[in-house]
Write a protein that holds these residues in place. Structure first.
Motif, short mmCIF file in Angstrom:
data_model
loop_
_atom_site.label_atom_id
_atom_site.label_comp_id
_atom_site.label_asym_id
_atom_site.label_seq_id
_atom_site.Cartn_x
_atom_site.Cartn_y
_atom_site.Cartn_z
N ASP A 34 -79.16 -28.58 -60.58
CA ASP A 34 -79.06 -28.82 -59.06
C ASP A 34 -78.10 -29.99 -58.74
OD1 ASP A 34 -79.43 -29.50 -56.58
OD2 ASP A 34 -81.45 -28.55 -56.45
N GLY A 35 -76.91 -29.63 -58.43
CA GLY A 35 -76.11 -31.00 -58.22
C GLY A 35 -76.31 -31.83 -57.08
N SER A 36 -77.29 -31.42 -56.30
CA SER A 36 -77.50 -32.39 -55.09
C SER A 36 -78.72 -33.16 -55.69
CB SER A 36 -78.03 -31.78 -53.92
OG SER A 36 -78.84 -30.81 -54.17
N THR A 37 -79.50 -33.08 -56.76
CA THR A 37 -80.56 -33.63 -56.98
C THR A 37 -80.38 -34.31 -58.54
OG1 THR A 37 -81.85 -31.95 -57.70
CG2 THR A 37 -82.36 -32.37 -55.48
N GLY A 38 -79.75 -33.70 -59.30
CA GLY A 38 -79.63 -33.56 -60.78
C GLY A 38 -80.70 -33.19 -61.35
N ASP A 39 -81.73 -32.39 -60.85
CA ASP A 39 -82.52 -31.71 -61.54
C ASP A 39 -82.03 -30.67 -62.40
OD1 ASP A 39 -84.26 -33.38 -59.95
OD2 ASP A 39 -85.13 -31.90 -58.86
N VAL A 40 -82.65 -30.34 -63.68
CA VAL A 40 -82.03 -29.46 -64.45
C VAL A 40 -83.32 -28.36 -64.65
CG1 VAL A 40 -81.49 -28.81 -66.60
CG2 VAL A 40 -80.47 -30.75 -65.71
N THR A 41 -83.02 -27.14 -64.48
CA THR A 41 -84.22 -25.92 -64.65
C THR A 41 -83.69 -25.28 -66.04
OG1 THR A 41 -84.51 -25.81 -62.14
CG2 THR A 41 -85.44 -24.07 -63.65
N ILE A 42 -84.64 -25.17 -66.73
CA ILE A 42 -84.83 -24.62 -68.09
C ILE A 42 -85.21 -23.27 -67.83
CG2 ILE A 42 -85.19 -24.61 -70.55
CD1 ILE A 42 -83.05 -26.76 -69.83
N SER A 43 -84.80 -22.09 -68.42
CA SER A 43 -85.13 -20.88 -68.32
C SER A 43 -85.31 -20.32 -69.58
CB SER A 43 -84.52 -19.83 -67.34
OG SER A 43 -84.61 -20.28 -66.17
N ALA A 44 -86.41 -19.40 -70.05
CA ALA A 44 -86.59 -18.65 -71.28
C ALA A 44 -86.60 -17.33 -70.87
CB ALA A 44 -87.63 -19.48 -72.25
N ASP A 45 -85.74 -16.47 -71.60
CA ASP A 45 -85.72 -15.22 -71.21
C ASP A 45 -85.84 -14.68 -69.86
OD1 ASP A 45 -85.42 -14.55 -73.99
OD2 ASP A 45 -87.65 -13.97 -74.16
N GLY A 46 -84.98 -15.62 -69.05
CA GLY A 46 -85.01 -15.33 -67.56
C GLY A 46 -86.26 -16.01 -66.67
N ASP A 47 -87.15 -16.40 -67.31
CA ASP A 47 -88.27 -17.20 -66.64
C ASP A 47 -88.34 -18.61 -66.60
OD1 ASP A 47 -89.77 -14.63 -66.17
OD2 ASP A 47 -90.43 -14.93 -68.24
N GLU A 48 -88.12 -19.24 -65.45
CA GLU A 48 -88.04 -20.74 -65.25
C GLU A 48 -89.34 -21.37 -65.94
OE1 GLU A 48 -87.80 -21.83 -61.27
OE2 GLU A 48 -85.71 -21.08 -60.94
N VAL A 49 -89.27 -22.21 -67.08
CA VAL A 49 -90.21 -22.71 -67.82
C VAL A 49 -90.32 -24.18 -67.58
CG1 VAL A 49 -90.33 -20.76 -69.25
CG2 VAL A 49 -88.78 -22.63 -69.95
N ILE A 50 -89.40 -24.80 -67.54
CA ILE A 50 -89.27 -26.46 -67.33
C ILE A 50 -88.33 -26.71 -66.42
CG2 ILE A 50 -88.99 -28.63 -68.81
CD1 ILE A 50 -89.01 -27.03 -71.25
N VAL A 51 -88.60 -27.90 -65.52
CA VAL A 51 -87.81 -28.79 -64.70
C VAL A 51 -87.85 -30.03 -64.97
CG1 VAL A 51 -87.34 -29.12 -62.12
CG2 VAL A 51 -88.18 -26.90 -62.93
N VAL A 52 -86.49 -30.56 -65.32
CA VAL A 52 -86.57 -31.98 -65.58
C VAL A 52 -86.01 -32.70 -64.47
CG1 VAL A 52 -85.77 -33.57 -67.30
CG2 VAL A 52 -86.32 -31.30 -68.09
N LEU A 53 -86.81 -33.28 -63.99
CA LEU A 53 -86.25 -34.10 -62.60
C LEU A 53 -85.17 -35.06 -62.96
CD1 LEU A 53 -89.67 -34.57 -60.66
CD2 LEU A 53 -88.02 -32.51 -60.60
N GLY A 54 -84.30 -34.93 -62.03
CA GLY A 54 -83.36 -36.15 -62.33
C GLY A 54 -82.37 -36.29 -63.63
N ALA A 55 -82.72 -35.16 -64.65
CA ALA A 55 -81.72 -35.46 -66.10
C ALA A 55 -80.27 -35.61 -65.71
CB ALA A 55 -82.38 -34.17 -66.67
N GLY A 56 -79.73 -34.59 -64.78
CA GLY A 56 -78.35 -34.96 -64.43
C GLY A 56 -77.60 -33.84 -65.75
N ALA A 57 -76.27 -34.05 -65.44
CA ALA A 57 -75.32 -32.98 -66.04
C ALA A 57 -75.28 -33.08 -67.67
CB ALA A 57 -73.93 -33.21 -65.51
N GLY A 58 -75.66 -34.11 -68.08
CA GLY A 58 -75.77 -34.22 -69.55
C GLY A 58 -76.90 -33.57 -70.28
#
Length: 70
Positions: A34-58
């Protein structure tokens, strides 16, 4: 699968994000920044499983350590 896990205080130099799975085949993982917050959502087989708040583009799906459970 329920709600994704929320990681609120991730520090790349101190923390490891893991995802455990059952079965013989590891899930296909993807990430969405999410470019506005820096949050990164990780999906596994299409299901959202982890959101890392403020993790950024790296941070992406390759930064999540997979743990296989039998």
């Amino acid at each position: 699968p329920g709600e994704p896990a929320i990681v609120e205080d991730y520090n790349a130099s101190e923390d490891v994000v893991t995802y455990g799975f059952l079965g013989a085949t590891a899930p296909t993982r993807t990430s969405n920044l999410d470019g506005s917050t820096g949050d990164v959502t990780i999906s596994a087989d299409g299901d959202e499983v982890i959101v890392v708040l403020g993790a950024g583009a790296g941070f992406d799906e390759n930064d999540v350590l997979l743990l296989k459970y039998d």
